[in-house]
Design a protein around this motif. Structure first.
Motif, PDB file in Angstrom:
ATOM      1  N   THR A  81     -30.080 -38.763  50.673  1.00 12.52           N
ATOM      2  CA  THR A  81     -31.348 -39.256  50.130  1.00 12.52           C
ATOM      3  C   THR A  81     -32.250 -39.729  51.260  1.00 12.52           C
ATOM      4  O   THR A  81     -31.788 -40.038  52.368  1.00 12.52           O
ATOM      5  CB  THR A  81     -31.134 -40.418  49.159  1.00 12.52           C
ATOM      6  OG1 THR A  81     -30.635 -41.562  49.888  1.00 12.52           O
ATOM      7  CG2 THR A  81     -30.155 -40.051  48.041  1.00 12.52           C
ATOM      8  N   TRP A  82     -33.530 -39.814  50.957  1.00 14.41           N
ATOM      9  CA  TRP A  82     -34.503 -40.289  51.940  1.00 14.41           C
ATOM     10  C   TRP A  82     -34.185 -41.710  52.379  1.00 14.41           C
ATOM     11  O   TRP A  82     -34.180 -42.017  53.580  1.00 14.41           O
ATOM     12  CB  TRP A  82     -35.904 -40.207  51.337  1.00 14.41           C
ATOM     13  CG  TRP A  82     -36.995 -40.672  52.256  1.00 14.41           C
ATOM     14  CD1 TRP A  82     -37.678 -41.838  52.183  1.00 14.41           C
ATOM     15  CD2 TRP A  82     -37.526 -39.965  53.381  1.00 14.41           C
ATOM     16  NE1 TRP A  82     -38.612 -41.914  53.193  1.00 14.41           N
ATOM     17  CE2 TRP A  82     -38.545 -40.778  53.944  1.00 14.41           C
ATOM     18  CE3 TRP A  82     -37.241 -38.729  53.970  1.00 14.41           C
ATOM     19  CZ2 TRP A  82     -39.271 -40.383  55.069  1.00 14.41           C
ATOM     20  CZ3 TRP A  82     -37.971 -38.349  55.090  1.00 14.41           C
ATOM     21  CH2 TRP A  82     -38.968 -39.172  55.620  1.00 14.41           C
ATOM     22  N   THR A 106     -42.684 -41.942  51.375  1.00 13.93           N
ATOM     23  CA  THR A 106     -41.675 -41.649  50.348  1.00 13.93           C
ATOM     24  C   THR A 106     -40.919 -40.365  50.632  1.00 13.93           C
ATOM     25  O   THR A 106     -40.084 -39.943  49.826  1.00 13.93           O
ATOM     26  CB  THR A 106     -42.343 -41.544  48.965  1.00 13.93           C
ATOM     27  OG1 THR A 106     -43.368 -40.538  49.020  1.00 13.93           O
ATOM     28  CG2 THR A 106     -42.955 -42.874  48.566  1.00 13.93           C
ATOM     29  N   PRO A 158     -40.738 -36.123  51.800  1.00 15.07           N
ATOM     30  CA  PRO A 158     -41.416 -34.901  51.362  1.00 15.07           C
ATOM     31  C   PRO A 158     -41.330 -34.705  49.854  1.00 15.07           C
ATOM     32  O   PRO A 158     -40.475 -35.269  49.178  1.00 15.07           O
ATOM     33  CB  PRO A 158     -40.662 -33.796  52.107  1.00 15.07           C
ATOM     34  CG  PRO A 158     -39.320 -34.385  52.402  1.00 15.07           C
ATOM     35  CD  PRO A 158     -39.530 -35.847  52.585  1.00 15.07           C
ATOM     36  N   ASP A 159     -42.251 -33.915  49.347  1.00 14.48           N
ATOM     37  CA  ASP A 159     -42.272 -33.536  47.936  1.00 14.48           C
ATOM     38  C   ASP A 159     -42.228 -32.008  47.866  1.00 14.48           C
ATOM     39  O   ASP A 159     -43.125 -31.355  48.392  1.00 14.48           O
ATOM     40  CB  ASP A 159     -43.542 -34.076  47.272  1.00 14.48           C
ATOM     41  CG  ASP A 159     -43.593 -33.816  45.772  1.00 14.48           C
ATOM     42  OD1 ASP A 159     -42.517 -33.551  45.191  1.00 14.48           O
ATOM     43  OD2 ASP A 159     -44.696 -33.858  45.216  1.00 14.48           O
ATOM     44  N   PRO A 160     -41.176 -31.414  47.286  1.00 16.57           N
ATOM     45  CA  PRO A 160     -40.104 -32.054  46.525  1.00 16.57           C
ATOM     46  C   PRO A 160     -39.107 -32.780  47.427  1.00 16.57           C
ATOM     47  O   PRO A 160     -39.003 -32.463  48.619  1.00 16.57           O
ATOM     48  CB  PRO A 160     -39.436 -30.874  45.823  1.00 16.57           C
ATOM     49  CG  PRO A 160     -39.672 -29.718  46.752  1.00 16.57           C
ATOM     50  CD  PRO A 160     -41.038 -29.946  47.321  1.00 16.57           C
ATOM     51  N   ALA A 161     -38.387 -33.723  46.834  1.00 15.24           N
ATOM     52  CA  ALA A 161     -37.401 -34.473  47.592  1.00 15.24           C
ATOM     53  C   ALA A 161     -36.287 -33.542  48.053  1.00 15.24           C
ATOM     54  O   ALA A 161     -35.792 -32.717  47.277  1.00 15.24           O
ATOM     55  CB  ALA A 161     -36.820 -35.593  46.729  1.00 15.24           C
ATOM     56  N   GLU A 207     -32.878 -26.586  49.969  1.00 13.09           N
ATOM     57  CA  GLU A 207     -33.654 -27.831  49.937  1.00 13.09           C
ATOM     58  C   GLU A 207     -33.167 -28.826  50.985  1.00 13.09           C
ATOM     59  O   GLU A 207     -33.061 -30.025  50.754  1.00 13.09           O
ATOM     60  CB  GLU A 207     -33.611 -28.461  48.532  1.00 13.09           C
ATOM     61  CG  GLU A 207     -34.238 -27.574  47.464  1.00 13.09           C
ATOM     62  CD  GLU A 207     -34.255 -28.204  46.088  1.00 13.09           C
ATOM     63  OE1 GLU A 207     -33.390 -29.060  45.810  1.00 13.09           O
ATOM     64  OE2 GLU A 207     -35.133 -27.838  45.298  1.00 13.09           O
TER      65      GLU A 207
END
Length: 352
Positions: free
Chosen positions: A284-285, A265, A267-270, A235
């Protein structure tokens, strides 16, 4: 594993010499490496007429000069470039580089010279003998792409945004003249542009067997050919120069689109880890993008003031840099890069 190093010198200046790693001669024994050496060296020199060849030698992996990589997640290796502009001192090694090990190896960005690409390849071989199947270029800038030929010679498919090749072609002649002057002829020798094999114009997935890489083209932002890479197993998100940390962001695309991208915000998933194009990794973003978001918003606001104030470009550039001074802390090469950004943003925002 044994590797072929070929002594080379510049044809127009035999006093400037360096060894070049030729990965296509890689062999499990020194005897096999020596058998391959002469035809591979001959063919390689024929493709590099600016160089003259000398003695060749075969060395084990441990004898190769290699980049110092960190394993930042399981199977994900990261090199942090110098947070400064290219110079003789850093030999052009300013971009972050990475590779992901699955059943094969995928490399994300190749470095700013042939020599750096060779050192990245040596770092891979110090970790694994698995084949290098892909080299993914996150965008067109030379500090990220000029080591690519090494990986093409190793059998990797070069993957990039569909817009990258045209953007590079428009700039190649200028780079080949300016970069050796900036970092030194010895550091640059043997560097050249490698063609893209796979052009990405829509989201796609590359399978490495035990993991998958999701590639996402991004509309014009930092450049007009940005590409992100997401490793499904760890990830980890590789953003290229869409995210700068520590080195002042440079604008070569669309300021408004870049702001839209960092204001999102993420990408999804973070992602569990974010690897920027410059500077340290982030967890973290918000940690990754907050300083850059502030810088880009300030650049837009300062430029709008200059435009609405009726300033000519010659007055606007120093005025924008001055208005940006409160946001300079923590950014290397702030003044020079912000002046260039001011010129670009002014030309874009005056048409709003």
């Amino acid at each position: 594993m044994f590797h072929l190093l070929l002594a080379t010198c510049l044809a127009n200046d035999p006093s400037i010499c360096a060894e070049r790693l030729l990965p296509s001669a890689e062999s499990p024994s020194v005897e096999e490496c020596h058998r391959k050496a002469e035809p591979i060296a001959r063919d390689w020199l024929a493709r590099h007429p600016d160089l003259r060849g000398g003695a060749a030698r075969c060395v084990e992996t441990a004898g190769l000069p290699a980049l110092n990589m960190q394993e930042v997640a399981d199977g994900v290796f990261f090199y942090q470039g110098a947070m400064e502009q290219i110079s003789p001192g850093n030999r052009g090694r300013i971009a972050n580089l990475a590779f992901v090990v699955g059943d094969t190896v995928a490399v994300i960005d190749a470095g700013g010279t042939r020599a750096e690409g060779e050192a990245l390849y040596a770092a891979i071989r110090s970790v694994t003998d698995k084949p290098v199947s892909h080299l993914i270029l996150t965008h067109m800038h030379p500090d990220h792409i000029l080591g690519a030929e090494v990986f093409a010679e190793a059998g990797a498919s070069i993957v990039a945004d569909a817009r990258l090749s045209d953007a590079v072609a428009r700039r190649t002649d200028a780079w080949m003249m300016s970069i050796p002057d900036q970092i030194g002829q010895a550091a640059f020798m043997g560097s050249r542009i490698a063609p893209v094999d796979q052009k990405v114009d829509a989201p796609m997935t590359i399978s490495l067997g035990s993991t998958e890489l999701r590639l996402e083209p991004v509309k014009s932002a930092h450049t007009d050919n940005d590409l992100t890479v997401f490793d499904s197993e760890s990830e980890t998100l590789f953003t290229g120069d869409l995210i700068f940390r520590g080195l002042t962001p440079s604008l070569d695309g669309s300021l408004s689109n870049w702001i839209d991208w960092v204001d999102g915000t993420g990408p999804d998933p973070a992602p569990s880890l974010i690897v920027p194009g410059h500077g340290p990794v982030a967890a973290t973003w918000d940690e990754a993008v907050a300083p850059e978001r502030q810088y880009l918003h300030a650049l837009r606001d300062a430029t709008r003031k200059a435009v609405t104030g009726g300033m000519a470009l010659s007055r606007a550039i120093p005025a924008i840099v001055s208005m940006m001074k409160p946001y300079s802390e923590g950014w290397a090469d702030f003044n020079a890069t912000t002046a260039r950004n001011a010129a670009t943003s002014f030309s874009q925002l005056e048409w709003e």
